[in-house]
Design a protein around this motif. Structure first.
Motif, mmCIF file in Angstrom:
data_model
loop_
_atom_site.group_PDB
_atom_site.id
_atom_site.type_symbol
_atom_site.label_atom_id
_atom_site.label_comp_id
_atom_site.label_asym_id
_atom_site.label_seq_id
_atom_site.Cartn_x
_atom_site.Cartn_y
_atom_site.Cartn_z
ATOM 1 N N MET A 129 56.487 52.363 53.128
ATOM 2 C CA MET A 129 55.444 52.532 52.105
ATOM 3 C C MET A 129 55.967 53.480 51.023
ATOM 4 O O MET A 129 56.782 54.369 51.312
ATOM 5 N N PRO A 130 55.524 53.303 49.774
ATOM 6 C CA PRO A 130 55.959 54.237 48.726
ATOM 7 C C PRO A 130 55.467 55.649 49.063
ATOM 8 O O PRO A 130 54.386 55.810 49.640
ATOM 9 N N GLU A 131 56.270 56.626 48.696
ATOM 10 C CA GLU A 131 55.920 58.016 48.983
ATOM 11 C C GLU A 131 54.552 58.383 48.360
ATOM 12 O O GLU A 131 53.754 59.104 48.959
ATOM 13 N N GLY A 132 54.296 57.854 47.173
ATOM 14 C CA GLY A 132 53.020 58.146 46.514
ATOM 15 C C GLY A 132 51.836 57.597 47.291
ATOM 16 O O GLY A 132 50.765 58.212 47.350
ATOM 17 N N TYR A 133 52.015 56.428 47.902
ATOM 18 C CA TYR A 133 50.949 55.810 48.713
ATOM 19 C C TYR A 133 50.641 56.728 49.905
ATOM 20 O O TYR A 133 49.488 57.026 50.192
ATOM 21 N N ARG A 134 51.734 57.184 50.566
ATOM 22 C CA ARG A 134 51.565 58.055 51.735
ATOM 23 C C ARG A 134 50.840 59.348 51.332
ATOM 24 O O ARG A 134 49.880 59.764 51.968
ATOM 25 N N PRO B 84 41.360 60.483 37.670
ATOM 26 C CA PRO B 84 42.802 60.295 37.504
ATOM 27 C C PRO B 84 43.441 59.433 38.582
ATOM 28 O O PRO B 84 44.457 58.794 38.343
ATOM 29 N N HIS B 85 42.845 59.403 39.782
ATOM 30 C CA HIS B 85 43.500 58.678 40.875
ATOM 31 C C HIS B 85 43.076 57.219 40.979
ATOM 32 O O HIS B 85 43.726 56.439 41.663
ATOM 33 N N SER B 86 41.960 56.862 40.342
ATOM 34 C CA SER B 86 41.352 55.554 40.621
ATOM 35 C C SER B 86 42.274 54.366 40.383
ATOM 36 O O SER B 86 42.405 53.506 41.249
ATOM 37 N N ALA B 87 42.921 54.321 39.205
ATOM 38 C CA ALA B 87 43.685 53.116 38.863
ATOM 39 C C ALA B 87 44.748 52.830 39.918
ATOM 40 O O ALA B 87 44.841 51.716 40.447
ATOM 41 N N GLN B 88 45.539 53.871 40.260
ATOM 42 C CA GLN B 88 46.605 53.645 41.243
ATOM 43 C C GLN B 88 46.030 53.368 42.632
ATOM 44 O O GLN B 88 46.529 52.498 43.355
ATOM 45 N N SER B 89 44.960 54.073 42.995
ATOM 46 C CA SER B 89 44.375 53.853 44.328
ATOM 47 C C SER B 89 43.788 52.451 44.460
ATOM 48 O O SER B 89 43.847 51.842 45.524
ATOM 49 N N MET B 90 43.253 51.916 43.358
ATOM 50 C CA MET B 90 42.717 50.550 43.388
ATOM 51 C C MET B 90 43.885 49.565 43.515
ATOM 52 O O MET B 90 43.809 48.597 44.255
#
Ligand code: FAQ
Length: 332
Positions: free
Chosen positions: A43-48, A223-229
């Motif tokens: 998994m990408p580090e950002g996802y983790r 700030p987190h929504s777009a990437q989290s979606m």
């Protein structure tokens, strides 16, 4: 990143957004195909990191969330109400445990997460920084706070990370029961004496706006929504969930004969949704900054519980050491 007066203290902002390496693309294709990502998968580090942030903050919310209602266990108005409240508060502890376990699958330890909470580096839900002044507040929490939590958490049952999604299934079932018990308290009070109805109305006045804020900043300030979606961690946006909660809850307040404390609340025939008045984002930001009515008290209670439990950790450590020594001896 925060605009329009929403000055929320920054958490971990070092997350790469929309990375497009080949493994990232393969990962994204799995998410888009609705496959579950499991702990041992790449998994990408950002996802983790995003998952650790959200799941641990969610766990801290359940854990701190025991305090406002726990405050009423000794003063519940009947044995039946006391038994129900004790088991509800225990359920919240259980939710925290499932969630801490889900976060642990991502490579963070429980002690570290606890340390982040106790030192103020990790957030917990704004809602638990408000006081429970009367018994009706216990009803209002079940009805509104658990109601808002369900609205937010049902879509998480379909999120991309397997352990988080599976933990949410049981949590949501229990929260539905919590919501109904809270509504039943409100129903009893609003069908009771004039003083009881007044108490129910005052609780609705106190808890309505904090519950509406629970869904987080509006979409353009999240700030987190777009990437989290994109990663399938969030399935529905903050504003959409907030609107759904309002649409479901207003008729419930009407059935109770209570008035939602928003003079601008109005059914919009064209949108087929309720319109609401402005949300006080300055209050939300202040609560998140640690300046809500009970922030200090809540963290003090958690720190005291941690300190009081030192002997248990010490005993467990001594037991583990003794056991390891015995096993090493037997192996020689
Ligand atoms: N309170 O970009 P976004 C319950 C923070 S469980 C405090 O929109 P995100 C059960 C956010 O962390 C209730 N902080 O962030 C129960 C971020 O700061 P960071 C908890 C908040 O993560 C009932 C910054 O603002 N439920 O009630 C809040 O995409 C009765 C920017 O925000 C969950 O945690 C807030 N309300 O969306 C227990 C559900 N809102 O981390 C006992 C899972 C936002 O950069 C009794 N979590 N922030 O420092 C989520 O769905 C999401 O994390 C959101 C926030 C929607 C909460």
């Amino acid at each position: 990143m925060y605009t329009q007066g929403l000055d929320v203290p920054a958490g971990d902002r070092s997350i790469p957004v929309f990375a497009d390496s080949e493994p990232d693309q393969r990962f994204q294709a799995r998410v888009d195909a609705d496959e579950k990502i499991e702990p041992k998968d790449w998994m990408p580090e950002g996802y983790r990191k995003t998952l650790i942030r959200q799941i641990s903050q969610h766990a801290h919310s359940e854990y701190v969330g025991m305090l406002p209602e726990g405050n009423w266990i000794t003063r519940a108005p009947s044995l039946r109400r006391k038994a129900i409240l004790i088991s509800k508060v225990q359920d919240e502890a259980g939710h925290a445990l499932y969630l801490y376990s889900a976060a642990e699958t991502l490579g963070i330890g429980r002690a570290e997460m606890n340390d982040q909470l106790l030192t103020g580096r990790a957030k917990y839900s704004s809602i638990f920084n408000y006081p429970t002044l009367t018994w009706a507040d216990v009803g209002a929490i079940g009805w509104l706070v658990d109601g808002a939590a369900i609205m937010n958490q049902v879509p998480i049952c379909r999120c991309s990370y397997g352990p988080y999604a599976r933990a949410m299934v049981r949590v949501c079932r229990e929260e539905s029961f919590h919501q109904r018990q809270g509504y039943e308290i409100m129903l009893a009070l609003s069908r009771g004496s004039a003083a009881q109805k007044e108490m129910a109305q005052a609780a609705l006045n106190r808890w309505w706006w904090p519950s509406v804020m629970m869904f987080g900043p509006s979409d353009e300030n999240s700030p987190h929504s777009a990437q989290s979606m994109r990663w399938g961690i969030k399935k529905v946006s903050n504003d959409e969930l907030r609107q759904k909660f309002i649409d479901v809850t207003v008729p419930q307040a009407e059935f109770l004969g209570l008035t939602v404390p928003d003079p601008e609340l109005k059914w919009n025939e064209e949108r087929q949704h309720y319109d609401i008045g402005p949300i006080d984002w300055a209050e939300f930001a202040a609560v998140i900054r640690g300046e809500g009515p009970c922030n200090r008290q809540r963290l003090e209670a958690r720190r005291k519980a941690h300190d009081d439990g030192a002997w248990v950790r010490e005993a467990a450590r001594a037991h583990a050491e003794k056991r390891a020594a015995r096993m090493a001896e037997a192996a020689e």
